[in-house]
Write an enzyme that holds these catalytic residues in place. Structure first.
Site, PDB file in Angstrom:
ATOM      1  N   HIS A 162       2.928   3.414   1.151  1.00 48.49           N
ATOM      2  CA  HIS A 162       3.806   3.776   0.040  1.00 48.49           C
ATOM      3  C   HIS A 162       4.763   4.881   0.460  1.00 48.49           C
ATOM      4  O   HIS A 162       4.345   5.879   1.054  1.00 48.49           O
ATOM      5  CB  HIS A 162       2.980   4.224  -1.164  1.00 48.49           C
ATOM      6  N   GLU A 165       4.376   8.591  -0.386  1.00 46.59           N
ATOM      7  CA  GLU A 165       3.107   9.140   0.109  1.00 46.59           C
ATOM      8  C   GLU A 165       3.208   9.461   1.600  1.00 46.59           C
ATOM      9  O   GLU A 165       2.229   9.404   2.338  1.00 46.59           O
ATOM     10  CB  GLU A 165       1.971   8.153  -0.189  1.00 46.59           C
ATOM     11  N   HIS A 306      -3.657   7.025   1.478  1.00 48.86           N
ATOM     12  CA  HIS A 306      -2.731   7.081   0.347  1.00 48.86           C
ATOM     13  C   HIS A 306      -2.854   8.457  -0.301  1.00 48.86           C
ATOM     14  O   HIS A 306      -3.654   9.294   0.127  1.00 48.86           O
ATOM     15  CB  HIS A 306      -3.074   5.985  -0.678  1.00 48.86           C
ATOM     16  N   TYR A 346      -6.298  -4.881  -7.276  1.00 53.29           N
ATOM     17  CA  TYR A 346      -6.523  -5.835  -6.194  1.00 53.29           C
ATOM     18  C   TYR A 346      -5.264  -5.995  -5.345  1.00 53.29           C
ATOM     19  O   TYR A 346      -4.273  -5.305  -5.540  1.00 53.29           O
ATOM     20  CB  TYR A 346      -6.960  -7.187  -6.770  1.00 53.29           C
ATOM     21  N   GLU A 365      -7.518   8.370  -1.134  1.00 56.86           N
ATOM     22  CA  GLU A 365      -6.480   8.977  -1.971  1.00 56.86           C
ATOM     23  C   GLU A 365      -6.490  10.490  -1.721  1.00 56.86           C
ATOM     24  O   GLU A 365      -7.278  11.231  -2.304  1.00 56.86           O
ATOM     25  CB  GLU A 365      -6.734   8.664  -3.446  1.00 56.86           C
TER      26      GLU A 365
END
Length: 397
Positions: A162, A165, A306, A346, A365
């Protein structure tokens, strides 16, 4: 650092000369036969760079070698045309300088340009790493993979699926640099002897899965795509919240693991800054490259970095192996992050990896707050996740 082979030199002698493990020297010179070095051949010595030095009053090769904690013959090797008994004040010689500090500065907006620069420099200093492109982004940027070690166990880590990120790339590249420093200086990391890890494990790192998106967040849109991207971004010139790739596809919603379910329930039905899973799974060059890498390498473990939440996810439909639970317990213990087995989301790389290979895979995360996380969190994030990185490469059940 490059040197030229003399009569009688061997890799094992260079190891003693520069206090570098012989295996690292051998792996830094894959085209050379360690048992038949030819005089005049060029050899790479990892963990060192050359420095020019001007002779001062009172200097001798022996004194300079003692100051650098190397053998005198190391200086003779680099200065074969100089008489050590007749040094002239003001003349220049070459000194081998051991690299003991990081090249990577993770405490900055870590763009693709910075990534390329750091990888080039790391490859020069640590030639035993293997660097290749596993594919290209939409805009043709190479998707780099770094491999370290030659063990039978395979561990993969990736970052910046991402765009907003991107701090995950900073964290992963910092770990890479610390791992390399530990190997060449023979210093453990939190008590972990990394040379034994190097011999047992092959570590694969893709530090920036989404380079176009990262650069969009950090630098703004490329001129040729400005109007198109402004339109996708609802007319806003603020791209700091952009998660997707440059085509507005969320790369971590692209994998065939209940992709149809994610596609159906996502409110976003067209290219967007975030959450659009594409018109079909694996439609983007970045996700195709990551899927092909997994299929080629069949990693034993996978970590996808992430932000944010200070937690990690590790289950998919009950297909995760028992080893994953033991790893999750250790990850939670060493990081303080919350272990979450299942989450109602998912089509991510972790989901697909577990589904396809029944191997431990984790979505980490990092940090906590609103993406993009501020660099003021970097030190805390790195401290918390370093233990996870180490457990993933040295703890085998």
């Amino acid at each position: 650092m490059k040197i030229s082979v003399r009569s009688g030199d061997t890799f094992w002698y260079y190891s003693q000369l520069f206090f570098i493990p012989a295996g690292l020297i051998i792996d830094s010179n894959p085209s050379l036969d360690p048992n038949a070095l030819k005089i005049g051949s060029e050899v790479e010595i990892p963990g060192f760079i050359k420095e020019s030095y001007t002779i001062k009053q009172g200097d001798t090769f022996w004194k300079l070698a003692e100051q650098r904690n190397i053998h005198v013959d190391g200086l003779l090797l680099l200065n074969g045309n100089i008489n050590p008994d007749a040094l002239k004040i003001g003349s220049a010689i070459i000194l081998p300088s051991r690299v003991t500090t990081p090249i990577v500065n993770g405490r900055q907006g870590y763009s693709f340009e910075i990534l390329q620069r750091d990888l080039t420099r790391l490859k020069e200093i640590y030639p035993f790493i293997r660097l290749r492109s596993i594919g290209e982004s939409v805009l043709g940027k190479p998707l780099y993979e770094i491999k370290i070690g030659d063990g039978s166990k395979k561990v993969h880590m990736n970052a910046s699926f991402h765009a907003n990120e991107w701090i995950t790339t900073s964290v992963l590249m910092t770990f890479l640099n610390d791992f390399l420093l530990s190997l060449t200086n023979m210093m453990p990391i939190r008590g972990v002897e990394t040379l034994s890890v190097y011999k047992a494990v092959t570590l694969s790192i893709v530090p920036m899965v989404n380079p176009d998106g990262v650069d969009l967040v950090l630098k703004g849109p490329p001129s040729a795509m400005k109007d198109q991207l402004l339109n996708i971004n609802n007319g806003s010139s603020d791209f700091t919240g952009w998660k997707a790739n440059i085509r507005g596809v969320d790369l971590n919603n692209q994998f065939p693991a209940k992709w149809e379910l994610e596609k159906e329930r996502k409110e976003v039905k067209s290219p967007a800054p975030r959450d659009f899973p594409g018109d079909k799974p694996l439609s983007e060059p970045e996700t195709i490259a990551m899927a092909e890498l997994a299929q080629e390498e069949l990693f034993d473990r996978m970590l996808a970095l992430h932000t944010q939440g200070k937690e990690f996810y590790w289950g998919y439909e009950g297909l995760e192996p028992p080893e994953a639970e033991r790893l999750a317990e250790d990850f939670e213990r060493v990081s303080g992050y919350r272990s979450v087995r299942y989450i109602d989301s998912y089509a991510g790389y972790k989901d697909w990896y577990i589904k396809e290979y029944r191997k431990p895979a984790f979505t980490l995360e990092l940090g906590k707050g609103i993406n993009p996380l501020p660099l003021s969190q970097f030190d805390e994030i790195y401290r918390d996740t370093l233990g996870i990185f180490l457990v993933s490469i040295y703890r085998w059940y």
